[in-house]
Design an enzyme around this catalytic site. Structure first.
Site: not given
Ligand code: ADP
Length: 313
Positions: A128, A181
């Site tokens: 995260e 976010t």
């Molecule tokens: P969510 O709330 O749906 O998790 P976020 O915006 O918190 O969405 O997380 C997505 C971010 O994390 C994006 O910027 C994405 O490029 C990055 N990221 C890196 N690796 C991954 C992965 N394996 N799965 C999802 N997001 C990823």
């Protein structure tokens, strides 16, 4: 065992009144992840999806989690991971958390179940941090423990409590708009009046009690948010209409999932949840906004071993 495939579920963080501490896991949608132990001391990542996520281990959530596990055990081997992401990144239903938690649980299975669920949450939080810059714990806790979870504290380690709950179904609508976010955090005040805090923690306690007692009326009364919703709802087009439509269709209540843009509602039966999602869908029918919809039960086990799964399907 040198290879394992898991299903890693989407999660709803906050659950209306429990900002940054409550969460629950959904049965749908979920990511499919296959992890293999390899002899080389490296991490290789392959995505079977069109989201263009980074495959460098330090930049991919799953890679960061696997790296922290390999470091922790001073491993003389590595991992190869294939990910079919079905949870769209940035949807607000825990896309990054699914990759983080799925990687942690899959690695633990290949390592002979040596870590507790709480320890896996700590590894997953490292993922995260890659996604959003902070070791948030609410989505990964729900994803690893399953069901409803409460993160009582996050330091020095997350103190995660699994909550009893009655049968519940979720209606989720994901309007295809982008909310960062960081923006969703920026619109919220840093400080709240004591009266607001009292109303909020009254609801958190009551929601936990309502879930434990299976008291649907109490659950419905407790699904109120004075902390995030008043500010964040302006980021989601037609939010008030959406909520009214869901409630009129029989939902107990609901709100923004995580930092949005997905909106969820809880219902007593799958049939009601289906009616709720249709009612919310109709709100966007008359707009240009495309949506994804899910009707799901609460995923009791969190990340689970997959049977007969083929990548890309
Ligand atoms: P969510 O709330 O749906 O998790 P976020 O915006 O918190 O969405 O997380 C997505 C971010 O994390 C994006 O910027 C994405 O490029 C990055 N990221 C890196 N690796 C991954 C992965 N394996 N799965 C999802 N997001 C990823």
């Amino acid at each position: 065992m040198d290879e394992i495939t898991v299903h890693s579920p989407a999660t709803v963080a906050n659950v209306v009144c429990g900002f940054d501490c409550l969460g629950f896991a959904l049965s749908e949608p979920f990511d499919v992840m296959t992890l293999r132990k390899i002899e080389q001391k490296t991490i290789r990542i392959k995505h079977h999806d069109d989201f263009g996520l980074p495959t460098h281990p330090g930049k991919n959530v799953a890679g960061a989690v696997l790296g922290s596990i390999l470091d922790n055990i001073d491993a003389d081997f590595g991992f190869d991971i294939e990910i079919t992401k079905r949870i769209k990144p940035g949807s607000g239903i825990g896309s990054s958390a699914a990759s983080a938690a799925g990687a942690a649980v899959a690695a633990n299975i290949l390592l002979g179940d040596r870590f507790s669920k709480s320890a896996l949450v700590e590894f997953a939080r490292n993922g995260e941090a890659v996604a959003c810059g902070s070791r948030i714990a609410d989505n990964v806790s729900a994803c690893i423990f399953g069901g409803f979870t409460l993160v009582r504290a996050t330091e020095p380690v997350a103190d995660v409590i699994s909550l009893d709950h009655p049968t519940l179904f979720a209606a989720v609508i994901h309007p295809q708009i982008e909310i960062k976010t960081a923006d969703a955090r920026a619109v919220m005040p840093r400080e709240f009046p004591l009266t607001t805090a009292v109303r909020q923690w009254g609801n958190v306690g009551a929601l936990v009690a309502g879930l434990a007692k299976g008291d649907y009326d109490l659950i419905a009364r407790s699904l109120e948010d004075f902390v995030a919703e008043p500010y964040r709802k302006n980021l989601i087009p037609h939010y008030d209409e959406l909520k009214t439509a869901g409630l009129q269709a029989g939902a107990l209540g609901g709100g923004i999932s995580g930092s949005g843009p997905s909106v969820f509602m809880l219902a007593r039966t799958r049939e009601i949840a289906g009616n709720v999602v249709n009612a919310m869908n109709r709100v966007y029918d008359k707009t240009e906004i495309a949506v994804n919809c899910y009707v799901s039960d609460v995923e009791k086990n969190g990340v689970r071993i997959a049977r007969d799964v083929i990548h890309g399907q």
